[in-house]
Structures are given as structure tokens and as C-alpha cells.
Design an enzyme around this catalytic site. Structure first.
Site, PDB file in Angstrom:
ATOM      1  N   GLU A 174       0.567  -1.403  -0.542  1.00 25.77           N
ATOM      2  CA  GLU A 174      -0.146  -0.117   0.224  1.00 25.77           C
ATOM      3  C   GLU A 174       1.004   1.536   0.227  1.00 25.77           C
ATOM      4  OE1 GLU A 174       1.089  -1.689   4.478  1.00 25.77           O
ATOM      5  OE2 GLU A 174      -0.470  -2.391   2.376  1.00 25.77           O
ATOM      6  N   ASP A 218      22.597  17.313 -30.603  1.00 32.18           N
ATOM      7  CA  ASP A 218      23.363  17.746 -30.911  1.00 32.18           C
ATOM      8  C   ASP A 218      24.610  17.948 -31.141  1.00 32.18           C
ATOM      9  OD1 ASP A 218      23.681  19.473 -33.834  1.00 32.18           O
ATOM     10  OD2 ASP A 218      22.396  20.819 -32.982  1.00 32.18           O
ATOM     11  N   ASN A 234       2.363  -5.295  10.267  1.00 32.58           N
ATOM     12  CA  ASN A 234       1.970  -4.057   8.913  1.00 32.58           C
ATOM     13  C   ASN A 234       2.211  -3.048   8.840  1.00 32.58           C
ATOM     14  OD1 ASN A 234       2.818  -4.811   6.690  1.00 32.58           O
ATOM     15  ND2 ASN A 234       0.451  -4.357   6.005  1.00 32.58           N
TER      16      ASN A 234
END
Length: 907
Positions: free
Chosen positions: A342, A384, A743
Site C-alpha cells: 500500500e 546535437d 504491517n
């Protein structure tokens, strides 16, 4: 803006409503977004444009309160109060509620919200009253809130920073004022109806305008009509048209000038323009995902699919072995939450935003955040020559006749050509004008001009001596081969003699020697005309007399050689794409240490199919005498071969290649269309600045990848441990509330990852997404933690006798601490291929955050909160065992890292 503009006019049937952010139109209020309503809106806008295209110009002056010299500053300010800024509605930032919703609306937050709702239903509706708890919903909600708020705050901060950075490189228009007839430069958003603007090659058309004068004006309208070729515009209204885009005397916002010059009267700005009328109610289909977005999406779905497989498996095993399906469902929901990354959107946003601000300190402005990762993934840089490898300080070294002798007459002609051209003056013109001793323009008047374009590569002016007989002189200046192609004579010793094959060969030999010395040669030719007319065209560039050359030197930059070496050491192949002649380009490449073994010219590319061009693009370092189409084709061919291509350019001829590249890079001094097409703007035209940007892009990518590696391997190991424990234990190895809390704490520990250091060797190679490699990494490293989880299970079961349902709280508390500490430890083990803390230390922010979370986790069972989470204090004899388990885990992981590195490397 350009891709949106194109979609608005050419794919109206595919457009979707964008209601809440924009003002509504009565037609669409009544008819929704059906094609009929869109057609009516387009018809109404087109009718207004047609009416103004055919109206007498004097009537438009009266209507807008202006005149041929434009508005005064006071009148312009008053008009701005009425019409508002010259910005279309979709450029306005979102309101904070809308932005907050968008920060919440990602797959992970939506998934967590669904899991929280399911947890509430199962807990509150199905459980006994005394067992009901809001804890799971609160913890899941906290995860969502943290991820959403952090992303919202970071994006708001990032957007404010990006706006201030973009203000440093905003596009401008040349606007006439009565007191400043030469024009002043104003930001595009300050334009108002009634302004008179000057347009020249390289300019973006800033609003809907009616042409007052035009000279060989060609406008690229591919953004509106899809036509690949520019269309010519003039002051003539075309009769009988019903499509305003076909009007010759009108130009529209979002297009750009390819060649020629014009004066134009602004008729409609911002929301009142044709573009604004449509953008006020609808938007084009989304831009195709970038490599970065595709990589993030693929990785996210790998993790989501893993969760969708493992969570049901946990449910079935626990339901069958424990017999309590409600408890098993809650536990499976907690596992699903644990498997959801998440924090990924927040980590991505924070890392990109921090990187954009860090890059701005190194003079790199990021217009589009996703481009940062593309810069870090770049494997080929096409650039370039002028201003990048050279000093961008053109010096006029010689002005000579065709025999190589010093000649003031050649400088005289070159000065007249540069002075009287109204198109885009390049550095060569500036160098010519600076070196003129006298001002011959005072004795000549301009008759007409044939502007420069990139197919002819030359431009001409027609002048007449003020005290002459009325005859005209056409003075042409341009690339040698292109000027030579329209010459029939050359002037030697004051005599005009016909050009033949031998003389042409002699000219090429003499100019070749100049090129070999690093000088850029521009040919000067003239033609006498009788003065019978005042309008000339490209057809008049014929039968010219070559009178001589002006030769310029653009010295190499001192910083170019070390910057090129650094880029090549970083795994980036550098290719020079230039419109200059090959001899000059090869000389410059040699002086900056870029050895050229193979090179090709523009005409060579025309004879190749895509496969042959692909082989040439891989082999060659230099491509010279290129047109814009050549540059774009080279970029596309390189991308088709799998290269991540960056293109660096600042001219109008670079715009197609900038759009075609994975990451377009321009500079703040570039023409408008190049800055609009670019993803990244350099405030200093230097490869050294670009090198810093590449390193920062790689640092950003590495920190994002750390989170994914940590999350994927840790999650896989946890689920594997859960499956083993669920199959053999008579109780759940951890309660759902404990798993959710673990968690949540782990997520907190990773919020400092965007601020982490990156090992030097990871910055030396291009970085790219590898979902398959992430899957291998997850399966390889995940089970390592499971080995030590199982040792913890054995410790709690046999040593501490937590082997019955009555003692499950002790078991769960022991695994909670070990699981949290091993998960937090993996942050430091996976962030580097080296020995953590000794050979590679994390940034202080990450160190302190992980120490804080580890301390909280260890202390929690000893606090009054322990009973709320069904935990209990652990005996002190547990902690020596815990230390041994963690040391064993770190040692085995480090040993297996070496095995992994030898086989797969370490991205």
C-alpha cells in the site's frame, strides 16, 4: 498540450467527459457528451472563426479596440481583466478535495478499503457482541490514511515546486506595442485579444490569430489535423470553406511555425480560443503509458496476483485445520492486507518529487515527473553538436572569396543577408552582425525575403541600393552544397565565369580544407535583378553567382570530453546527430574524445530501409547533414531495437525527435516548440549538467526498487511461514489484529526510503523495470526469513512451552517481535549488495526510523497496550535467542546475496 490539441480535433468521437473540473457548456449540459453535442460545439467555434476570417481587418481593429501597432500596456491590462489569462482550463491545478480523492484512488488503497469493509462485516455482523472489535478496521484505515495523506502532501509540494520550476522556462511571444514597434517579449499567458504578435520559425502560435502580413509562412498543424506536412498560410481569406483549420489567413493555438515570418492579430485567447472551447468541457484520451508507468503497473500486478493466490490458500488451510472459518477469514484478510504494497504510490511520489527538487538544484528542470526514471534508464543519448560539444560561441574566423583571399565584399553581402532577415536569427547571423565594421544596411533598403527552411538550408533577401538605378540584388546565404546547387557562375578575380565540373570540384576541395580545420563554411551568392517586381519566391533562387564564403569556428567545450567519458562509463552510448557537414563534426568529435569509426550522411539514410538503418544506427557514432525527419527516424529505429533513447536538442528541427524519444531534453534558451516538446529542460546547455541528471534519475529508481524488493521478499516469506504454521499449530500463529499492527509498523519504517543513499556501482549502469526478475528475487529471498520463523516457532513451542491454545498469547508475542525485527532488518539487508552497516550504511533518516520501529515493537508487549492486542511480556531469556536468530538471518541472507549477485547481478 500538442497531443491533447490533436486529439480534440481529430478524434472527437473518442473524447470523454471531464465534467467536475471544468466549466460546463449549455450544449453539453443538455446533450451530455454524445457526438452530436460535440459536433455542435465544434460547429459553433468554427463559425466564429470563419466570420472573423472574412471580416475586414479594420472592423476587427474596432471590435477589439486595437490598431496596426497593437494595444498599449494599459489597454492590454484592461483586456486581461476581462478575458483572463491566456490559459486553457485543463491547465488549472485540481482543487484539494479532487486531488485528495485522486491520491486515494489507486488499486492498493481501493483493495485495502474493500478488505476493511469485509473485516467490519465479518467482525461486527457475524461475531458475538462481546467479541466485536473495530481494531482491524482502524488499523487498515490508518494504513490507507497514511498512504493517502503522505502522497497528497508530497504531490501538492511537488506540484508547487514544479510550477515554480516551469516558470523559469516559460515560453514567450513577441508582442507589438505602440511605444515599442520592434516588439517586446511577454509570457504567453499574458496575451489578450487585440495584441499584435510577430511570428517566426520556431515559435508556437500562442492564440487564435488573423494574419496581418505573412512571408513564406509555413505552419505545422499536425497537432490539429494529423497532416504530416506543414501548410502554407497567407493573408488571403479562402472562400467557400466550412472548416476553419483550412483557412489560409488564420493560425490557431497549439500549432507552430516551421518557416517564414508573419504579423498576426490575436482574436481569441485561453478559454475563448477554439482549443479552449473544447478543452473547457472535454479532454482527449489519456496519453500512452510511459516506460515508467508500464513498469510500475506490471510490478504492481505481480504483487496483486500473488496476494489473490495466497490469501485464499491461507483461508482454506486455517479453516480446515482449525475448524473456525470466521477466525480463518479474518486471519486471511489480515494476510491479504500484509501482502498489499500500500505504500508503493507514496514511495513513488515521494521519491520522484524529492528527485525533481534535487535535480533543480543541479540546473535540471523536470516538466514531467515520470521522465526522471526514463533519464536514469537511458542507454543511448542522441545529441546535437553545436552548444553541446562546442561552446555555443560562434566566432567569425574568415570572410574570403572563392580563391581563399580575404574579401570585405563577401562580409558586406553576408551582413545584408543577416541584417534584413526576419526569421529565426541563429548564432552565425549574430557573429556576422557583430563583426561588421560599417553598417552597409544604411545604404540599402529591403525589398523582400525568402526565409530559411530545413529542406533548402539557405535563405535569401532582396535589397536595392538607395541611390542606385532601381535594380535589385538577391543575396543568398546557406550551406555550401545547397547554395552551390542554385549557382551557375562563380566570381574569380572580379570576373563571373560559368561553373563546370572541374570548378565545382575545386570549390569542394578548398572548402573541405576549411572543414578539416574545424571551420563551418557558409556560402554567399548573389543575383542581379531588374527591379520590375517587389515579390520574390524560392523559384528566384537560380542562376546565382558564388562570390565567397564566411567561415566560423565554434570551439569545443573544455567540459565536453570529461562529461562524455563519464556518460560512456555510465553505460550510455553517445551519438551525434547534426545538420552540419561531416568534416567539421568529425573534427569536433575528435577534439572532445569521441572517436568516430563509422558515420553516415542524410542522403545515405534515405537509401536505407529500417533494418539497414537499424544496423547503421547501432554501428555509427556520427550522423551529419541531417534533416528533422532523419533525426526523428533515427530515434524511432533505436527505440525499436530496445534502446532507451534520450534526445538533446534546442532547435525547431529537433522538435520531432524530441517527441519521438523516451526522454526529450532541451535547454531554457531553446525555441518555444522544442521546450514544449521536451520532458526535461536544462538551465545550462552542458553534458555535465545532463550527467548529473542521469545519476539522480538512477538514484530515484534504485530507491523505488528497494521498496519493491523489501516488500516482495518479506511478504513472500511471511506468507510461507504462515502456511507452515497454520498446517501444524492448533492455534493461529498470529492473531489478525497482531498481523495488521505488525504491517502498520513495518510500513512506517519504510517512509524514509526516498531519502536513502544508493551504492555508487548502482549508479554506473542504466536502470530499468524487470517484473520477472522481481518475481525471482521474491521466491529466492523470501523463504530465507521463513527458515528463521520456523526456528522461532520451535523456540516458542519447545523451549518456552507455548504449545497449547492456553499459551498461544506467549507464542504469538514471540513471533510478533521476531517477525517485525526480521522484516525491519531486511530493509538494511536488501538495500545494498554489500555488508550492511559496515560497507554500506543507510541514510540517517532510514536508520533512525527503523531503530524507532524496532524499539516500539520490542517494547509493546511490556506496555499497557499489550492486553489490547492480546500480547504478554516475554521472559528475558527469550532475547538472547532472538539475537542469535537475527544474526543467523543476516548472515545467511548476506551469503545468499553473493550467490544471487554471481548469477543474476544486482540491479
Amino acid at each position: 498540450m500538442l497531443h491533447v490539441f490533436k486529439a480534440l480535433f481529430t478524434r472527437a468521437a473518442q473524447l470523454r467527459h471531464f465534467g467536475r473540473h471544468f466549466r460546463r457548456d449549455p450544449i453539453l449540459e443538455q446533450g451530455g457528451t454524445d457526438p452530436g453535442a460535440l459536433a455542435e460545439l465544434a460547429r459553433r467555434s468554427g463559425a466564429r472563426s470563419l466570420k472573423r476570417a472574412y471580416a475586414p481587418i479594420e472592423d476587427l481593429y474596432v471590435e477589439l479596440g486595437t490598431g496596426p501597432q497593437g494595444l498599449s500596456a494599459a489597454a492590454a491590462e484592461a483586456a486581461r481583466q476581462v478575458h483572463g489569462p491566456n490559459q486553457v482550463d485543463h491547465e488549472r491545478p485540481l482543487s484539494w478535495p479532487a486531488h485528495l480523492w485522486l491520491s486515494f484512488r489507486n488499486p492498493f488503497n481501493l483493495l485495502l478499503t474493500a478488505l476493511a469493509a469485509l473485516s467490519w462485516v465479518t467482525d461486527v455482523r457475524l461475531a458475538e457482541p462481546e467479541e466485536r472489535s473495530w481494531a482491524a478496521v482502524i488499523i487498515i484505515g490508518s494504513m490507507v490514511a497514511i498512504a493517502t495523506v503522505l502522497r497528497f502532501v508530497q504531490e501538492r509540494r511537488s506540484n508547487r515546486a514544479a510550477e515554480s520550476l516551469r516558470a523559469m522556462v516559460q515560453n514567450t511571444a513577441t508582442v507589438w506595442r505602440p511605444d515599442a514597434p520592434g516588439g517586446i517579449e511577454l509570457p504567453l499567458h499574458e496575451l489578450v485579444p487585440g495584441d499584435v504578435v510577430a511570428l517566426s520559425a520556431g515559435d508556437m502560435v500562442p492564440a487564435d490569430c488573423r494574419l496581418l502580413s505573412a512571408k513564406d509562412l509555413f505552419v505545422a498543424q499536425a497537432a490539429l489535423t494529423g497532416e504530416s506536412l506543414p501548410v502554407e498560410k497567407s493573408t488571403r481569406p479562402t472562400v467557400g470553406l466550412d472548416n476553419p483549420l483550412e483557412l489560409e489567413n488564420m493560425v490557431f493555438m497549439g500549432t507552430n511555425v516551421v518557416s517564414g515570418s508573419a504579423l498576426a492579430l490575436v482574436l481569441a485567447t485561453g478559454p475563448q480560443s477554439n482549443f479552449g472551447q473544447l478543452a473547457g468541457t472535454i479532454t482527449a484520451s489519456s496519453r500512452a503509458p510511459t516506460q515508467f508507468q508500464r513498469g510500475i503497473n506490471r510490478v504492481s500486478w505481480v504483487l496483486i496476483r500473488f496476494m489473490l493466490v495466497m490469501a485464499p490458500l491461507v483461508l482454506i488451510i486455517n479453516g480446515v485445520t482449525k475448524g473456525d472459518w470466521l477466525e480463518a477469514l479474518l486471519f486471511a484478510l489480515a494476510v491479504a492486507v500484509g501482502l498489499t504494497p500500500e505504500m508503493l504510490p507514496m514511495i513513488v511520489t515521494s521519491t520522484l518529487a524529492k528527485g525533481a527538487i534535487a535535480m533543480s538544484r543541479k540546473k535540471v528542470v523536470v516538466k514531467r515527473l515520470d521522465a526522471i526514471q526514463n533519464l536514469g534508464a537511458m542507454t543511448v543519448l542522441c545529441t546535437d553538436k553545436t552548444g553541446t560539444l562546442t561552446q555555443d560561441r560562434i566566432v567569425l574566423e574568415r570572410h574570403i572569396d572563392v580563391a581563399g583571399a580575404h574579401c570585405e565584399q563577401v562580409l558586406h553581402y553576408a551582413y545584408l543577408n543577416s541584417h534584413y532577415q526576419t526569421g529565426l536569427k541563429n548564432l552565425l547571423d549574430v557573429a556576422v552582425l557583430e563583426h561588421a565594421e560599417l553598417d552597409p544596411a544604411a545604404t540599402y533598403r529591403k525589398i523582400d525575403e525568402i526565409p530559411f527552411d530545413f529542406s533548402r538550408r539557405r535563405m535569401s533577401v532582396v535589397v536595392s541600393p538607395r541611390d542606385g538605378d532601381g535594380s535589385h540584388e538577391l543575396i543568398c546565404k546557406g550551406a555550401l552544397e545547397e547554395v552551390l546547387a542554385v549557382c551557375s557562375h562563380w566570381r574569380r578575380d572580379g570576373q563571373d565565369t560559368p561553373l563546370d565540373a572541374a570548378s565545382r570540384a575545386d570549390i569542394r576541395r578548398s572548402t573541405g580544407r576549411l572543414n578539416a580545420d574545424g571551420l563551418r563554411v557558409i556560402a554567399v551568392a548573389i543575383r542581379r535583378l531588374d527591379g520590375a517586381r517587389d515579390v520574390y519566391s524560392v523559384n528566384d533562387e537560380r542562376d546565382l553567382v558564388l562570390v565567397g564564403y564566411v567561415a566560423f569556428l565554434d570551439p569545443p567545450k573544455d567540459s565536453a570530453a570529461p562529461a562524455l567519458c563519464a556518460l560512456m562509463r555510465a553505460g550510455i552510448s553517445v551519438k551525434v546527430l547534426t545538420g552540419d557537414v561531416e568534416a567539421v563534426a568529425r573534427k569536433v568529435c575528435h577534439e572532445v574524445g569521441l572517436e568516430v569509426e563509422h558515420w553516415y550522411l542524410g542522403p545515405d539514410l534515405d537509401r536505407m530501409d529500417d533494418q539497414e538503418l537499424g544496423n547503421a544506427a547501432s554501428r555509427a557514432t556520427l550522423f551529419a547533414r541531417l534533416t528533422p525527419a532523419h533525426k526523428e527516424r533515427l530515434v524511432r529505429v533505436l527505440r525499436a531495437q530496445g534502446a532507451v533513447v534520450g534526445f538533446m536538442g534546442d532547435g525547431i528541427n529537433d522538435a520531432p525527435a524530441l517527441r519521438a524519444a523516451d526522454v526529450g531534453i532541451s535547454v531554457h534558451s531553446a525555441v518555444d516548440i522544442s521546450k514544449e516538446a521536451a520532458d526535461i529542460i536544462l538551465l545550462e546547455k552542458s553534458l555535465t549538467v545532463l550527467e548529473d541528471g542521469v545519476i539522480e534519475g538512477r538514484r530515484i529508481f534504485c530507491n523505488m526498487l528497494k521498496y519493491l524488493k523489501m516488500t516482495a521478499s518479506s511478504n513472500f516469506g511471511n506468507v510461507f511461514s504462515v502456511l507452515v504454521a497454520s498446517a501444524f499449530l492448533p492455534f493461529l500463529p498470529m492473531l489478525p489484529i497482531q498481523l495488521l499492527l505488525q504491517n502498520l509498523l513495518y510500513d512506517f519504517s519504510q517512509t524514509a526510503i526516498p531519502f536513502d543513499r544508493v551504492d555508487a556501482e548502482q549508479l554506473q549502469v542504466p536502470q530499468h523495470w524487470d517484473p520477472e526478475g522481481l518475481g525471482r528475487f521474491m521466491v529466492f529471498f523470501g523463504p530465507i526469513s521463513s527458515i528463521f520463523d520456523i526456528l522461532t516457532f520451535a523456540l516458542m513451542w519447545y523451549v518456552f512451552q507455548a504449545n497449547t491454545p492456553e499459551h498461544q498469547t506467549l507464542f504469538q508475542s514471540g513471533w510478533f517481535i521476531e517477525g517485525l525485527l526480521s522484516q525491519t532488518l531486511i530493509v538494511h539487508l536488501i538495500r545494498t549488495r554489500h555488508v550492511p552497516f559496515l560497507q554500506s550504511r543507510a541514510a540517517p533518516a532510514l536508520l533512525w526510523m527503523t531503530l524507532l520501529i524496532m524499539a516500539v515493537g520490542v517494547a509493546l508487549p511490556f506496555t499497557p497496550l499489550a492486553s489490547y492486542f492480546d500480547m504478554q511480556p516475554l521472559p528475558w531469556t527469550y532475547f538472547p535467542f532472538l539475537l542469535a536468530i537475527l544474526l543467523g538471518y543476516a548472515g545467511l541472507t548476506q551469503a545468499l546475496k553473493n550467490v544471487w549477485v554471481r548469477r543474476y547481478g544486482w540491479q
